[in-house]
Design an enzyme around this catalytic site. Sequence first.
Site, mmCIF file in Angstrom:
data_model
loop_
_atom_site.group_PDB
_atom_site.id
_atom_site.type_symbol
_atom_site.label_atom_id
_atom_site.label_comp_id
_atom_site.label_asym_id
_atom_site.label_seq_id
_atom_site.Cartn_x
_atom_site.Cartn_y
_atom_site.Cartn_z
ATOM 1 N N LYS A 27 0.807 -1.264 -0.547
ATOM 2 C CA LYS A 27 -0.042 0.288 0.188
ATOM 3 C C LYS A 27 0.671 1.126 -0.004
ATOM 4 C CE LYS A 27 -3.708 -2.188 2.368
ATOM 5 N NZ LYS A 27 -4.827 -1.694 3.455
ATOM 6 N N GLU A 68 -9.022 -10.645 -7.086
ATOM 7 C CA GLU A 68 -8.767 -10.231 -6.624
ATOM 8 C C GLU A 68 -7.209 -10.252 -7.582
ATOM 9 O OE1 GLU A 68 -9.978 -8.735 -2.265
ATOM 10 O OE2 GLU A 68 -8.160 -9.580 -2.331
ATOM 11 N N THR A 82 -5.106 -7.252 10.987
ATOM 12 C CA THR A 82 -5.605 -5.170 10.908
ATOM 13 C C THR A 82 -4.962 -4.459 10.928
ATOM 14 O OG1 THR A 82 -7.687 -6.704 9.759
ATOM 15 C CG2 THR A 82 -7.101 -3.897 9.503
ATOM 16 N N HIS A 105 -2.543 -5.216 1.373
ATOM 17 C CA HIS A 105 -3.287 -5.544 1.639
ATOM 18 C C HIS A 105 -3.269 -7.417 1.307
ATOM 19 C CE1 HIS A 105 -7.608 -6.691 0.511
ATOM 20 N NE2 HIS A 105 -7.161 -7.775 -1.017
#
Length: 137
Positions: A9, A126, A91, A115
């Site tokens: 990210k 994805e 997370t 991710h």
Amino acid sequence: MERTLCIIKPDGVKKNVQGHIIQMLTDAGFDIIGMKMTHLSSAQAKSFYEVHKERPFYNDLISYMTSGNVIAVALKKDNAVADYRKLIGATDPAEAEDGTIRKKFAASKQENSVHGSDSVENGKIEVGFFFAECELY
Ligand code: ADP
Ligand code: MG
């Protein structure tokens, strides 16, 4: 063999820890079958995270994911989805186990460096979001 998608990210790319993250992936036995840097448009980020559109953090998540370059890494391994989720950790980096990617590199629950796909089915979908089949090796 299963496929799963890693996205390094914007916080990970800005901190220049992409090399460390990729090393952790290959050390853990994942095969990289595709990799590309991109800068997500708002429409792309909204589409990718559509499942979260009713969540209170959605707008902030879209702003963050479009704030800089990202690196999409398509991975292949036996049990790739579960093994990769274990490697990245929870997370929220405050809850992630020692030795996980998020524990090592993530700044916050939002800016959590990577991710990870959450199911075998989503792993396939994805990877397909970022890569055409002819770009996977
Ligand atoms: P994960 O990436 O671990 O699968 P989720 O699918 O629940 O987590 O959320 C997607 C992304 O949205 C997270 O990785 C994180 O960047 C962001 N996020 C999730 N929950 C929060 C929250 N409570 N506050 C801010 N950002 C969040
Ligand atoms: Mg998720």
